[in-house]
Design a protein around this motif. Structure first.
Motif, PDB file in Angstrom:
ATOM      1  N   VAL A 324      15.154 -10.772  20.972  1.00  0.00           N
ATOM      2  CA  VAL A 324      14.363  -9.893  21.828  1.00  0.00           C
ATOM      3  C   VAL A 324      13.193 -10.713  22.367  1.00  0.00           C
ATOM      4  CG1 VAL A 324      12.877  -7.853  21.902  1.00  0.00           C
ATOM      5  CG2 VAL A 324      15.004  -7.804  20.575  1.00  0.00           C
ATOM      6  N   ILE A 325      13.030 -10.718  23.684  1.00  0.00           N
ATOM      7  CA  ILE A 325      11.962 -11.472  24.340  1.00  0.00           C
ATOM      8  C   ILE A 325      10.873 -10.498  24.751  1.00  0.00           C
ATOM      9  CG2 ILE A 325      11.386 -13.086  26.178  1.00  0.00           C
ATOM     10  CD1 ILE A 325      13.529 -14.109  24.219  1.00  0.00           C
ATOM     11  N   VAL A 326       9.626 -10.809  24.367  1.00  0.00           N
ATOM     12  CA  VAL A 326       8.481  -9.963  24.718  1.00  0.00           C
ATOM     13  C   VAL A 326       7.415 -10.834  25.361  1.00  0.00           C
ATOM     14  CG1 VAL A 326       6.771  -8.301  23.894  1.00  0.00           C
ATOM     15  CG2 VAL A 326       8.972  -8.512  22.696  1.00  0.00           C
ATOM     16  N   ASP A 327       7.037 -10.520  26.592  1.00  0.00           N
ATOM     17  CA  ASP A 327       5.933 -11.194  27.280  1.00  0.00           C
ATOM     18  C   ASP A 327       4.729 -10.265  27.288  1.00  0.00           C
ATOM     19  OD1 ASP A 327       7.469 -13.445  27.827  1.00  0.00           O
ATOM     20  OD2 ASP A 327       8.172 -12.657  29.756  1.00  0.00           O
ATOM     21  N   PHE A 328       3.551 -10.792  26.947  1.00  0.00           N
ATOM     22  CA  PHE A 328       2.387  -9.937  26.759  1.00  0.00           C
ATOM     23  C   PHE A 328       1.097 -10.752  26.859  1.00  0.00           C
ATOM     24  CE2 PHE A 328       3.610 -11.745  22.732  1.00  0.00           C
ATOM     25  CZ  PHE A 328       2.417 -12.022  22.075  1.00  0.00           C
ATOM     26  N   THR A 329      -0.020 -10.048  27.022  1.00  0.00           N
ATOM     27  CA  THR A 329      -1.324 -10.700  26.947  1.00  0.00           C
ATOM     28  C   THR A 329      -1.922 -10.469  25.563  1.00  0.00           C
ATOM     29  OG1 THR A 329      -2.370  -8.748  27.942  1.00  0.00           O
ATOM     30  CG2 THR A 329      -1.836 -10.586  29.402  1.00  0.00           C
ATOM     31  N   SER A 330      -2.661 -11.472  25.087  1.00  0.00           N
ATOM     32  CA  SER A 330      -3.263 -11.379  23.756  1.00  0.00           C
ATOM     33  C   SER A 330      -4.645 -12.007  23.781  1.00  0.00           C
ATOM     34  CB  SER A 330      -2.395 -12.082  22.716  1.00  0.00           C
ATOM     35  OG  SER A 330      -2.501 -13.489  22.856  1.00  0.00           O
ATOM     36  N   MET A 331      -5.448 -11.661  22.775  1.00  0.00           N
ATOM     37  CA  MET A 331      -6.743 -12.291  22.538  1.00  0.00           C
ATOM     38  C   MET A 331      -6.771 -12.825  21.115  1.00  0.00           C
ATOM     39  SD  MET A 331      -9.454  -9.735  24.380  1.00  0.00           S
ATOM     40  CE  MET A 331      -9.030  -8.893  25.899  1.00  0.00           C
ATOM     41  N   PRO A 332      -7.592 -13.823  20.847  1.00  0.00           N
ATOM     42  CA  PRO A 332      -7.645 -14.388  19.494  1.00  0.00           C
ATOM     43  C   PRO A 332      -8.161 -13.368  18.482  1.00  0.00           C
ATOM     44  CG  PRO A 332      -8.736 -15.823  21.084  1.00  0.00           C
ATOM     45  CD  PRO A 332      -8.488 -14.541  21.781  1.00  0.00           C
ATOM     46  N   ALA A 333      -7.735 -13.541  17.244  1.00  0.00           N
ATOM     47  CA  ALA A 333      -8.265 -12.737  16.143  1.00  0.00           C
ATOM     48  C   ALA A 333      -9.567 -13.371  15.646  1.00  0.00           C
ATOM     49  CB  ALA A 333      -7.241 -12.675  15.009  1.00  0.00           C
ATOM     50  N   PRO A 334     -10.519 -12.545  15.199  1.00  0.00           N
ATOM     51  CA  PRO A 334     -10.496 -11.075  15.196  1.00  0.00           C
ATOM     52  C   PRO A 334     -10.948 -10.497  16.529  1.00  0.00           C
ATOM     53  CG  PRO A 334     -12.496 -11.829  14.140  1.00  0.00           C
ATOM     54  CD  PRO A 334     -11.717 -13.073  14.518  1.00  0.00           C
ATOM     55  N   PHE A 335     -10.503  -9.279  16.785  1.00  0.00           N
ATOM     56  CA  PHE A 335     -10.922  -8.527  17.958  1.00  0.00           C
ATOM     57  C   PHE A 335     -11.707  -7.318  17.468  1.00  0.00           C
ATOM     58  CE2 PHE A 335     -10.300  -5.138  21.094  1.00  0.00           C
ATOM     59  CZ  PHE A 335     -10.635  -5.773  22.274  1.00  0.00           C
ATOM     60  N   HIS A 336     -12.925  -7.142  17.954  1.00  0.00           N
ATOM     61  CA  HIS A 336     -13.797  -6.085  17.452  1.00  0.00           C
ATOM     62  C   HIS A 336     -13.791  -4.918  18.427  1.00  0.00           C
ATOM     63  CE1 HIS A 336     -15.264  -8.757  14.302  1.00  0.00           C
ATOM     64  NE2 HIS A 336     -15.372  -9.695  15.234  1.00  0.00           N
ATOM     65  N   ALA A 337     -13.000  -3.907  18.097  1.00  0.00           N
ATOM     66  CA  ALA A 337     -12.861  -2.766  18.993  1.00  0.00           C
ATOM     67  C   ALA A 337     -14.177  -2.043  19.193  1.00  0.00           C
ATOM     68  CB  ALA A 337     -11.814  -1.801  18.434  1.00  0.00           C
ATOM     69  N   ALA A 338     -14.961  -1.915  18.140  1.00  0.00           N
ATOM     70  CA  ALA A 338     -16.237  -1.212  18.234  1.00  0.00           C
ATOM     71  C   ALA A 338     -17.306  -2.060  18.907  1.00  0.00           C
ATOM     72  CB  ALA A 338     -16.701  -0.788  16.842  1.00  0.00           C
ATOM     73  N   GLY A 339     -17.025  -3.330  19.081  1.00  0.00           N
ATOM     74  CA  GLY A 339     -17.990  -4.233  19.681  1.00  0.00           C
ATOM     75  C   GLY A 339     -18.980  -4.768  18.660  1.00  0.00           C
ATOM     76  N   ARG A 340     -19.854  -5.637  19.138  1.00  0.00           N
ATOM     77  CA  ARG A 340     -20.898  -6.224  18.289  1.00  0.00           C
ATOM     78  C   ARG A 340     -22.239  -6.144  19.006  1.00  0.00           C
ATOM     79  NH1 ARG A 340     -18.626 -12.029  16.868  1.00  0.00           N
ATOM     80  NH2 ARG A 340     -17.956 -11.877  19.044  1.00  0.00           N
ATOM     81  N   GLY A 341     -22.544  -4.919  19.437  1.00  0.00           N
ATOM     82  CA  GLY A 341     -23.816  -4.697  20.103  1.00  0.00           C
ATOM     83  C   GLY A 341     -23.806  -4.939  21.588  1.00  0.00           C
ATOM     84  N   ASN A 342     -22.624  -5.045  22.206  1.00  0.00           N
ATOM     85  CA  ASN A 342     -22.564  -5.344  23.636  1.00  0.00           C
ATOM     86  C   ASN A 342     -22.105  -4.164  24.472  1.00  0.00           C
ATOM     87  OD1 ASN A 342     -19.977  -5.502  22.548  1.00  0.00           O
ATOM     88  ND2 ASN A 342     -19.256  -6.939  24.103  1.00  0.00           N
ATOM     89  N   GLY A 343     -21.972  -2.956  23.876  1.00  0.00           N
ATOM     90  CA  GLY A 343     -21.644  -1.777  24.659  1.00  0.00           C
ATOM     91  C   GLY A 343     -20.179  -1.591  24.954  1.00  0.00           C
ATOM     92  N   GLY A 344     -19.337  -2.408  24.362  1.00  0.00           N
ATOM     93  CA  GLY A 344     -17.901  -2.281  24.574  1.00  0.00           C
ATOM     94  C   GLY A 344     -17.176  -3.127  23.556  1.00  0.00           C
ATOM     95  N   PRO A 345     -15.889  -3.336  23.726  1.00  0.00           N
ATOM     96  CA  PRO A 345     -15.172  -4.192  22.791  1.00  0.00           C
ATOM     97  C   PRO A 345     -15.669  -5.626  22.869  1.00  0.00           C
ATOM     98  CG  PRO A 345     -13.810  -3.732  24.690  1.00  0.00           C
ATOM     99  CD  PRO A 345     -15.026  -2.871  24.820  1.00  0.00           C
ATOM    100  N   SER A 346     -15.493  -6.365  21.792  1.00  0.00           N
ATOM    101  CA  SER A 346     -15.977  -7.737  21.746  1.00  0.00           C
ATOM    102  C   SER A 346     -14.844  -8.658  21.333  1.00  0.00           C
ATOM    103  CB  SER A 346     -17.131  -7.844  20.741  1.00  0.00           C
ATOM    104  OG  SER A 346     -17.621  -9.168  20.693  1.00  0.00           O
TER     105      SER A 346
END
Length: 507
Positions: A324-346
């Protein structure tokens, strides 16, 4: 966890479920008749840089629109192809009535849909409208018609056509909202009273099978659900897939044979929810990341452990022999959904385009990098969803990656640019259509040319900010002359803030 989570907490959780959506007004100016339809006071910083204590997701290219606009007979630079007959719609969070932008999370903004109607070589109108949830109608001083649905939210993540309807979508609980042809909100939509429980923002429509697929999660479930809606427009099958720790699953993939479920180690934090956290999800280092392969017809899911990443958005997937071939976009771990004080994800790094080759015979997953330039919002010719594709399209907006990496004490990267990218997966090559500084580009959507026979015979449409006008253009490119001059730039009467996903709705 289910018995201990109060209904009040659950409602608060669901209002914040949009956090995973991304990796994410000028005058008439000769644009024809212009009329504000509604206006709401939305305090916030002026469009510009990010100062100490500010919210980069409420400024500059992200600054919310404060008016609902209607403009007719839009000015066009170039020529709109005469076979483009329909509406280009895109949605995103557009905060309404925020008292303190510094305490606001971008993904919690009320959904606003933007649309342009094209026909006969003309750009007939532009409209933008808030999705009328019960909360939005109250803020606007309007009356909500009918009974308020459970987990109500102004869906802000995707807008799709489905069997003659237009649906605004959200994940993690809320029902879709149906819109009319002029973007007015009609009603919550439950697929003819057959949808029970949560839905998703990222459906997959298999045109050959005439099936709409979804993978839904919910903070209090001990499973996720694969939902199949058949050609009658009703939920025909729901498969529960046991998954521990209530993870967030923003997107998934579909092939002719399988549903690919991505178990990212971002999990629900009940204690944070009870304490009032806006986004009660955390990166969980103790939890492995897995990808599951579920037969479309139902059955057991086969799990494969993979190196941790943030799986953001699916370009497409298909079967290839025993793989099964899956093409996708990714970001490095860790990804902070709640953010780190920047008003959105970080994010700890910019997103890139990747591929998984899931070898079902050998029982392993091979990861490879397709293109390492910063990019997101991957799209494909929609007729090929779940089938082998050659071409894919992505966007890069410098302001978005800068905001994602803007954290106290960590300066944002300055290398980011604005562009759209066309990927030839067969030849492993890319073409780049570049835009100037300040011209933030939104998700590219492919529209086939009338009578097209080739996969890329058509147009790419995208909203792109015009820093010279202080407004946004609808840019139309030839997909087969991707780096050439735009066929048309439709000048809109105001800005379309950087947001999420959209669709072409053919007439």
């Amino acid at each position: 966890m289910t018995s201990q989570t109060t209904s009040h907490t659950r409602r608060r959780i669901l209002q914040g479920a949009t956090f995973a959506a991304a990796a994410g007004a000028a005058g008439g100016l000769g644009l024809g008749r212009y009329a504000p339809a509604a206006r709401a006071a939305t305090p916030g910083p002026a469009a510009g840089g990010t100062g100490a204590g500010s919210n980069p997701f409420m400024e500059g290219a992200f600054a919310p629109a404060t008016d609902e606009l209607t403009a007719f007979d839009l000015k066009v630079v170039g020529r709109v192809p005469r076979d483009l007959n329909g509406r280009f719609l895109r949605t995103g969070p557009n905060a309404l009535g925020i008292e303190d932008p510094r305490a606001h999370h971008w993904m919690l903004g009320d959904g606003m849909v933007h649309g342009v109607r094209l026909r006969g070589g003309r750009a007939e109108w532009y409209r933008n409208r808030w999705v009328r949830s019960s909360q939005v109608t109250k803020k606007l001083g309007e009356t909500y018609p009918g009974e308020v649905p459970p987990d109500d939210f102004a869906c802000n993540t995707h807008v799709i056509p489905y069997k003659g309807r237009v649906l605004a979508l959200q994940e993690g609980g809320p029902l879709p909202y149906e819109l009319d042809g002029e973007l007015n909100t009609l009603r919550p939509y439950d697929f003819r009273a057959t949808l029970k429980g949560a839905f998703t923002a990222h459906t997959k429509y298999d045109a050959a099978a005439d099936e709409l697929h979804a993978v839904a999660y919910y903070p209090t479930w001990d499973h996720v659900r694969h939902i199949m809606i058949d050609r009658t427009g009703r939920v025909a099958r729901t498969t529960e897939v046991p998954v521990p720790d209530a993870p967030m699953m923003h997107d998934f993939a579909l092939t002719e044979k399988y549903v690919v479920i991505v178990d990212v180690p971002i999990t629900f934090d009940a204690a944070a929810a009870e304490a009032g956290a806006l986004v009660p999800y955390i990166w969980n280092d103790k939890r492995p990341m897995r990808v599951g392969v579920l037969p479309r017809a139902g059955g057991s899911t086969r799990w494969f452990e993979v190196d941790p990443i943030y799986y953001s958005h699916t370009l497409n997937a298909y079967d290839q022999g025993e793989s099964v071939i899956v093409d996708f976009t990714s970001m490095p771990a860790p990804f902070h959904a709640a953010g780190r004080g920047n008003g959105g994800p970080s994010a700890t790094g910019a997103p890139a385009l990747d591929r998984w080759t899931i070898d079902l015979r050998a029982g392993r997953v091979r990861s490879s990098r397709v293109d390492d330039r910063p990019q997101e919002f991957p799209r494909v010719n929609e007729s090929l969803v779940s089938r082998r594709h050659r071409y894919g399209y992505t966007a890069s907006a410098a302001a978005m990656w800068t905001a994602y990496e803007t954290v106290d004490g960590v300066p944002p990267d300055t290398k980011f640019t604005n562009c759209l990218v066309k990927h030839d997966m067969l030849r492993s090559t890319q073409q780049v259509h570049r835009f100037p500084k300040g011209a933030a580009a939104s998700e590219p959507v492919f529209v086939p040319r009338r009578g097209a026979r080739d996969e890329d015979d058509g147009y790419i449409v995208s909203y792109v900010n015009d820093p010279d006008r202080g407004a946004t253009d609808l840019v139309i490119l030839s997909a087969q002359d991707f780096t050439g001059r735009p066929l048309a730039r439709v000048q809109l009467p105001g800005r379309v803030p950087l947001g999420f996903h959209g669709s072409w709705v053919a007439a």
